[in-house]
Design a protein around this motif. Structure first.
Motif, PDB file in Angstrom:
ATOM      1  N   MET A  97       0.822  -1.207   0.000  1.00 18.02           N
ATOM      2  CA  MET A  97       0.000   0.000   0.000  1.00 18.02           C
ATOM      3  C   MET A  97       0.860   1.263   0.000  1.00 18.02           C
ATOM      4  N   LYS A  98       0.507   2.199  -0.877  1.00 20.50           N
ATOM      5  CA  LYS A  98       1.221   3.477  -0.964  1.00 20.50           C
ATOM      6  C   LYS A  98       0.374   4.523  -0.255  1.00 20.50           C
ATOM      7  N   LEU A  99       0.776   4.807   0.968  1.00 20.57           N
ATOM      8  CA  LEU A  99      -0.075   5.587   1.857  1.00 20.57           C
ATOM      9  C   LEU A  99       0.273   7.068   1.839  1.00 20.57           C
ATOM     10  N   VAL A 100      -0.748   7.878   1.673  1.00 21.40           N
ATOM     11  CA  VAL A 100      -0.628   9.323   1.822  1.00 21.40           C
ATOM     12  C   VAL A 100      -1.490   9.717   3.020  1.00 21.40           C
ATOM     13  N   MET A 111     -11.441  14.737   3.677  1.00 20.61           N
ATOM     14  CA  MET A 111     -12.309  13.554   3.628  1.00 20.61           C
ATOM     15  C   MET A 111     -11.995  12.727   2.392  1.00 20.61           C
ATOM     16  N   LEU A 112     -12.222  11.410   2.505  1.00 22.78           N
ATOM     17  CA  LEU A 112     -11.782  10.465   1.479  1.00 22.78           C
ATOM     18  C   LEU A 112     -12.964   9.860   0.733  1.00 22.78           C
ATOM     19  N   CYS A 119     -11.391   1.955  -3.395  1.00 19.68           N
ATOM     20  CA  CYS A 119     -10.042   2.022  -2.842  1.00 19.68           C
ATOM     21  C   CYS A 119     -10.106   2.578  -1.418  1.00 19.68           C
ATOM     22  N   TYR A 120      -9.341   1.955  -0.525  1.00 17.69           N
ATOM     23  CA  TYR A 120      -9.499   2.209   0.906  1.00 17.69           C
ATOM     24  C   TYR A 120      -8.227   1.712   1.580  1.00 17.69           C
ATOM     25  N   ASP A 170      -3.121   5.114  -7.648  1.00 18.50           N
ATOM     26  CA  ASP A 170      -2.236   4.201  -6.913  1.00 18.50           C
ATOM     27  C   ASP A 170      -2.089   4.508  -5.433  1.00 18.50           C
ATOM     28  N   MET A 171      -2.497   5.703  -4.998  1.00 18.91           N
ATOM     29  CA  MET A 171      -2.324   6.085  -3.603  1.00 18.91           C
ATOM     30  C   MET A 171      -3.541   5.634  -2.775  1.00 18.91           C
ATOM     31  N   ARG A 172      -3.280   5.395  -1.496  1.00 23.06           N
ATOM     32  CA  ARG A 172      -4.367   5.193  -0.542  1.00 23.06           C
ATOM     33  C   ARG A 172      -4.183   6.245   0.544  1.00 23.06           C
TER      34      ARG A 172
END
Lengths: 214, 143, 110
Positions: A97-100, A111-112, A119-120, A170-172
């Motif tokens: 996971m590529k976390l931001v 908010m996401l 994607c989560y 690609d980011m989560r």
């Protein structure tokens, strides 16, 4: 693909279990799994282990990360610069996971949403709630985020900008909520109990301290 | 949203892309640069939402280089890897304010692959200087 | 798939994940980790199903079909094998518990 399961439209809240009539999707799941085990793509034990891994993930993991960021400024700086590396460094499993991590402050509320699918940050929060995958949330979060927040019971003070993040590629993402006032003397373990799942998706805030006993 | 006000909000400052591939294409756009999303409708698997196509935003950060999902979706290897950006849009630039469920300050960040972005010229600004700057960047990128 | 136009209220009801749903999730994680398909390949198939599928099927009902399609495309399973196996499975009984072979369950009341 055959689509022979047409008798059950709009039945998403359903809880299909062992006693319901066998559905086509269930048949397909069993068939695929058995074929892949026969072909030694993976073993039945590996499937069970993966389910256990999935079951072990919950918002408690994300809450630990948030509480640590609240109490450790160096960790917070690393977390905001490279979320995945910072998690790995403290032993939080993020796999690929590529976390931001995006931080709320007095002027910004994050908010996401994933408008394209679901994607989560599953490694940190577990499986996404049903509403996160629904059409209503996905279409409205990007268009009328303040109305959506109001439905979750959240009205932001004047002067706070809403910053939506659409996980299109690609980011989560993980929201770093604001640390509740009145918790200055608290340690990370105690703080983690205040960090709700919804606060890390950005549809809620961290709980005020009076909600958990000392 | 002007380039100046958007740049002030970029977070975090001096962000170093963790997923950088030095052998891949050098990103064409830098942080804070205004870009327009291509107004395209190619068939196949696309990760650029309709609601930003044709819209102008600001590069919030460069995420790094990633295999192209439009290729990966069809069992190809997705090379050459593409620079991936987070582009920030003002919600008021995306939606009609007739029934606002947002504030005028509210924004959204969307991940967009470089192939979907083109430079944006504000004709009210210094077109010649902007143009020369972008030309230099393109030349740098080609080097 | 990008969905357009919905204005309804958000439904906050949460269903418990069923065993078969978790297994779909697990087999897509494992098979994609082994390189048989990408998440983009799965999304392509989900999008090609169209908006009608979004209305008529649950989340994991769509995903299991997308996994099957990708595995066929990858040559891991053939349509013939899949047809024979689904017939065999369906003939075992009328509930999920009956159709799942003993020994492959995870103890969740199976």
């Amino acid at each position: 693909m055959p689509h022979d399961d047409v008798d059950h439209p709009h039945r998403r809240p359903d809880r299909p279990d062992q006693d319901h009539p066998l559905t086509y999707a269930q048949t397909l799941e069993i068939a695929l799994r058995e074929l892949l085990v026969e072909k030694e793509v993976f073993t039945a034990e590996e499937i069970n282990a993966q389910i256990s891994r999935m079951d072990s993930r919950s918002p408690a993991i994300g809450a630990q990360v948030v509480a640590r960021a609240w109490t450790d400024p160096d960790f917070k700086a690393r977390l905001l610069a490279d979320g995945s590396a910072a998690c790995r460094a403290v032993g939080v499993e993020v796999e690929a996971m590529k976390l931001v991590v995006v931080e709320n402050d007095e002027a910004t509320h994050n908010m996401l949403v994933c408008t394209l699918c679901s994607c989560y940050p599953r490694n940190l929060l577990g499986l996404p709630p049903d509403w996160y995958k629904q059409r209503a949330y996905r279409t409205r979060a990007v268009r009328e985020p303040r109305k959506v927040l109001a439905e979750f019971g959240l009205t932001l003070p004047e002067g706070v900008r809403v910053q939506v993040h659409d996980s299109t590629a690609d980011m989560r993402y993980l929201v770093l909520p604001r640390r509740p006032e009145g918790t200055e003397a608290w340690d990370a373990e105690r703080l983690a109990a205040l960090v709700t799942r919804d606060s890390m998706i950005g549809v809620g805030l961290a709980s005020p301290p009076e909600t958990t006993p000392a | 949203m002007t380039e100046e006000t958007a740049s002030e909000r970029l977070t975090p400052p001096n962000f170093a892309p963790p997923y950088w591939d030095a052998s891949a294409l050098k990103p064409r756009f830098s942080m804070g640069k205004r870009v327009r999303v291509r107004r395209g409708a190619p068939p196949g698997h696309v990760r650029t939402p309709w609601y930003v196509r044709g819209r102008v935003g600001v590069v919030e950060r460069i995420c790094g280089h990633f295999a192209d999902p439009q290729e990966l979706a069809y069992r190809r290897d997705g090379t050459p890897k593409q620079p991936l950006y987070r582009v920030r849009f003002a919600l008021s630039d995306l939606w009609s304010a007739a029934e606002p469920g947002f504030g005028l300050e509210d924004t959204i960040d969307v991940e967009i692959y470089e192939g979907w972005l083109e430079p944006y010229f504000d004709y009210g600004g210094d077109f010649a200087a902007e143009s020369a700057k972008i030309e230099r960047e393109i030349a740098d990128a080609a080097r | 798939m990008e969905l357009l136009g919905e204005q309804g209220a958000i439904d906050l009801d949460q269903h418990d994940f069923a065993l078969w749903e978790k297994r779909v999730d697990a087999l897509l994680v494992l098979a994609s980790a082994r390189g048989y398909f990408t998440v983009d390949g799965l999304r392509r198939v989900l999008e090609d199903m169209g908006p009608e599928a979004f209305e008529r099927f649950s989340y994991y009902e769509r995903w299991v079909q997308a996994v099957a399609q990708n595995l066929v495309e990858a040559g891991v399973v053939t349509l013939e094998e899949l047809r024979a196996k689904t017939e065999e499975v369906a003939a075992r009984g009328s509930t999920y518990g009956e159709a799942s072979l003993a020994g492959t369950s995870t103890g969740e009341g199976a």
